[in-house]
Design an enzyme around this catalytic site. Structure first.
Site, mmCIF file in Angstrom:
data_model
loop_
_atom_site.group_PDB
_atom_site.id
_atom_site.type_symbol
_atom_site.label_atom_id
_atom_site.label_comp_id
_atom_site.label_asym_id
_atom_site.label_seq_id
_atom_site.Cartn_x
_atom_site.Cartn_y
_atom_site.Cartn_z
ATOM 1 N N ASN A 183 -4.289 7.948 -14.529
ATOM 2 C CA ASN A 183 -5.440 8.315 -13.519
ATOM 3 C C ASN A 183 -5.865 9.521 -13.585
ATOM 4 O O ASN A 183 -7.006 10.023 -13.487
ATOM 5 C CB ASN A 183 -4.739 7.549 -12.249
ATOM 6 C CG ASN A 183 -5.007 5.975 -12.073
ATOM 7 O OD1 ASN A 183 -5.639 5.554 -13.165
ATOM 8 N ND2 ASN A 183 -4.371 5.482 -11.206
ATOM 9 N N GLU A 212 0.138 -1.143 -12.663
ATOM 10 C CA GLU A 212 -1.042 -1.842 -12.752
ATOM 11 C C GLU A 212 -2.086 -0.701 -13.283
ATOM 12 O O GLU A 212 -2.313 0.265 -12.943
ATOM 13 C CB GLU A 212 -1.455 -2.287 -11.567
ATOM 14 C CG GLU A 212 -2.473 -3.348 -11.770
ATOM 15 C CD GLU A 212 -2.143 -4.218 -12.932
ATOM 16 O OE1 GLU A 212 -1.247 -5.100 -12.555
ATOM 17 O OE2 GLU A 212 -2.999 -4.209 -13.722
ATOM 18 N N LEU A 232 0.673 7.867 -13.139
ATOM 19 C CA LEU A 232 -0.082 9.037 -12.485
ATOM 20 C C LEU A 232 -0.903 9.883 -13.602
ATOM 21 O O LEU A 232 -1.903 10.229 -13.451
ATOM 22 C CB LEU A 232 1.020 9.897 -11.919
ATOM 23 C CG LEU A 232 1.922 9.279 -10.918
ATOM 24 C CD1 LEU A 232 2.608 10.316 -10.238
ATOM 25 C CD2 LEU A 232 0.793 8.913 -9.818
ATOM 26 N N ASN A 271 0.693 -1.164 0.059
ATOM 27 C CA ASN A 271 -0.008 -0.055 0.064
ATOM 28 C C ASN A 271 0.907 1.096 -0.054
ATOM 29 O O ASN A 271 1.777 1.193 0.661
ATOM 30 C CB ASN A 271 -0.759 0.288 1.359
ATOM 31 C CG ASN A 271 -0.359 -0.691 2.349
ATOM 32 O OD1 ASN A 271 0.488 -1.780 2.296
ATOM 33 N ND2 ASN A 271 -0.799 -0.330 3.565
ATOM 34 N N CYS A 316 -7.013 4.918 -5.998
ATOM 35 C CA CYS A 316 -6.050 5.457 -7.161
ATOM 36 C C CYS A 316 -6.221 6.863 -7.266
ATOM 37 O O CYS A 316 -5.267 7.657 -7.172
ATOM 38 C CB CYS A 316 -5.732 4.662 -8.219
ATOM 39 S SG CYS A 316 -5.057 3.208 -8.038
#
Ligand code: UDX
Ligand code: ADP
Length: 475
Positions: free
Chosen positions: A229, A170, A226, A96, A281
């Site tokens: 997303n 991922e 990054l 995490n 995310c």
């Protein structure tokens, strides 16, 4: 560059939403590779080893079948971290990386303590040449820190310990993780050591075609995750902003979405207005990007991306506020049925779920919430709302007007709606598309409302049953 033979054993540190499903698919597709998933959390490992595949710790459609095929054959779950590291040719870091809550960069930067701890464990326990793969979403240049930790151990153990570091972000989305892993749009591998890159590419090459395996440098790979997303989240804030304008002007956001989505430059996906994005995310990655931009003195870029998160927070607050306003300006002592608590359908994950902040706001206003979700249990809701449910007997007597807000779990939608002034849909579970609005309206207190923040319910049927209806983005 280092020479390596074919990969025979993989260890994955972190048996969470990413590590578990990803390793299950690798094991399923590569029966010649032994895959061991390790975690410090013994309860989580026990759940992955549970005989009843319906009780795996992660709910993901199709995951039970994949785990069922590979577990015990070449897929193993254990807490014996050091042994698994020592026996692995390749190690995935899938721990995490939440947003920091204190210290420098609090509220924006990622907390890298778990990455650092697992890199140190790898440095201490690895044997021979080991390829270390960053799987968790990380700030750009984290590989530098991982490399520095590993290089302190490099050449020890009689000079045989060596490492290569790769970034392999991922892109799976929860709820469709198995399909995303089995048939990915692309696999991204960033690194400097071409032999290591090809070793990892050959693992994915067992089921992914070569043209879908993209190779980049380490920093482009980290930043691409990054950026992907951030772009996806930005679309949701954009459509949610337009939804509010549709409500004000008489337009319908679904018609607008269809009209703009047919432009091939825009595309039709990710245009569903809703209660705002959740999940582990989007917010974390945008805040990470904002932090990086500020670090490099790019204030305009930082505030541009920050506004995407700002609009998301506003959308959640807007929905709580409009529920209160429509219920005569007060929800104190009123029962409201909350349908769905997970951050999206087909997952039991509630991290950053819009339901958390919306429910908290309504409880703050004194509402008595009856919460139902097909996959999220009472314990998780208690943790997320920071308060346990009230005793059902107390709830049945009703909360005195002006009393503190509370919540209770409900077994079914009709039970949640019993005596309620409103039903609020927050997750787009398939079953909410086919509800019997006649039966629901019959147990509610009139005048009653349906607030559909996902626009999934049959609004005509709800209106026909006598309910007032608000749907996100409908003017
Ligand atoms: C996301 C990325 O999609 C994935 O590539 C990455 O690896 C991890 O982050 P995830 O958070 O699992 O995946 O789910 P996603 O489907 O992207 O949804 C995120 C949030 O956006 C959810 O709360 C969802 O309800 C919301 N959403 C999504 C909308 O509100 N409207 C949409 O049109 C799409
Ligand atoms: P994600 O969604 O990224 O998979 P999760 O929080 O679901 O995140 O999973 C991360 C997992 O990593 C947790 O189960 C946590 O216990 C585990 N973990 C964190 N640090 C370590 C460590 N040093 N060794 C083993 N497991 C770890």
């Amino acid at each position: 560059m280092t020479t390596t033979g074919p990969i025979r054993s993989i260890c994955c540190i972190g048996a969470g939403y990413v590590g578990g499903p990803t390793m299950a698919v690798i094991a399923d597709r590569c029966p010649h590779i032994q895959v061991t998933v390790v975690d410090l959390n013994a309860e989580r490992i026990a759940a992955w080893n549970h005989d009843d595949l319906a009780r795996l710790p992660v709910y993901e459609p199709g995951l039970d079948a994949v785990v069922g095929r590979a577990r015990g054959r070449n897929l193993h779950f254990t807490t014996a971290v050091d042994d698994a590291i020592a026996g692995a040719d390749m190690i995935f870091l899938s721990v995490n990386t939440p947003t920091k809550t204190r210290g420098v960069g609090a509220g924006q930067a990622s907390d890298l303590r778990w990455i650092e701890a697992s890199a140190r464990q790898v440095a201490a326990a690895a044997n021979g040449h080991t390829i270390v793969v960053e799987k968790s979403t990380l700030p750009v240049r984290t590989a530098e820190a991982v490399k520095t930790i590993l290089s302190a151990a490099q050449g020890t153990a009689g000079g045989t310990k060596t490492f290569s570091v790769l970034s392999n972000p991922e892109f799976l989305a929860e709820g469709s993780a198995i399909g995303d892993l089995e048939n990915p749009d692309r696999v991204l591998i960033g690194g400097e050591d071409e032999t290591a890159i090809e070793s990892l590419a050959s693992v994915y090459g067992q089921w992914v075609s070569q043209e879908r395996i993209l190779r980049t440098n380490l920093w482009s790979s980290e930043l691409s995750k990054l950026t992907a997303n951030a772009f996806l989240a930005q679309r949701i804030s954009s459509i949610n902003g337009i939804a509010a304008l549709c409500e004000a002007t008489g337009a319908d956001v679904r018609e607008v979405g269809r009209a703009i989505g047919t432009d091939s430059r825009i595309g039709s996906k990710f245009l569903q207005a809703g209660p705002g994005f959740g999940g582990s995310c989007f917010q974390k990655d945008i805040l990470n990007l904002v932090y990086l931009c500020r670090h490099y003195g790019l204030e305009q870029v930082a505030s541009y991306w920050e506004s995407v998160v700002g609009l998301n927070t506003w959308q959640q607050q807007r929905i709580a506020r409009l529920v209160v306003n429509n219920l005569f300006g007060t929800v104190s002592g009123k029962r409201i049925a909350i349908l769905g608590f997970a951050f999206k359908a087909d997952t039991n994950d509630t991290r950053e779920a819009p339901a958390i902040s919306i429910c908290r706001d309504l409880i703050e206003e004194g509402a008595q919430l009856a919460i139902v979700d097909p996959k999220v249990g009472d314990q998780q809701i208690t943790l997320d709302l920071g308060r346990p449910p009230v005793d059902p007997a107390t709830a049945a007597r009703g909360v005195p007007l002006g009393g503190d807000g509370t919540w209770i779990p409900a077994e079914s939608v009709v039970e949640a709606a019993r005596g309620a002034d409103a039903v609020l849909i927050l997750t787009e579970w398939q079953e909410y598309r086919h509800l019997d609005w006649g039966a629901i309206a019959a147990v509610m207190r009139q005048p009653a409302w349906l607030f559909d923040a996902r626009a999934v319910a049959d609004a005509e049927a709800a209106r026909a049953a006598g309910l007032n209806v608000w749907r996100v983005g409908e003017g």
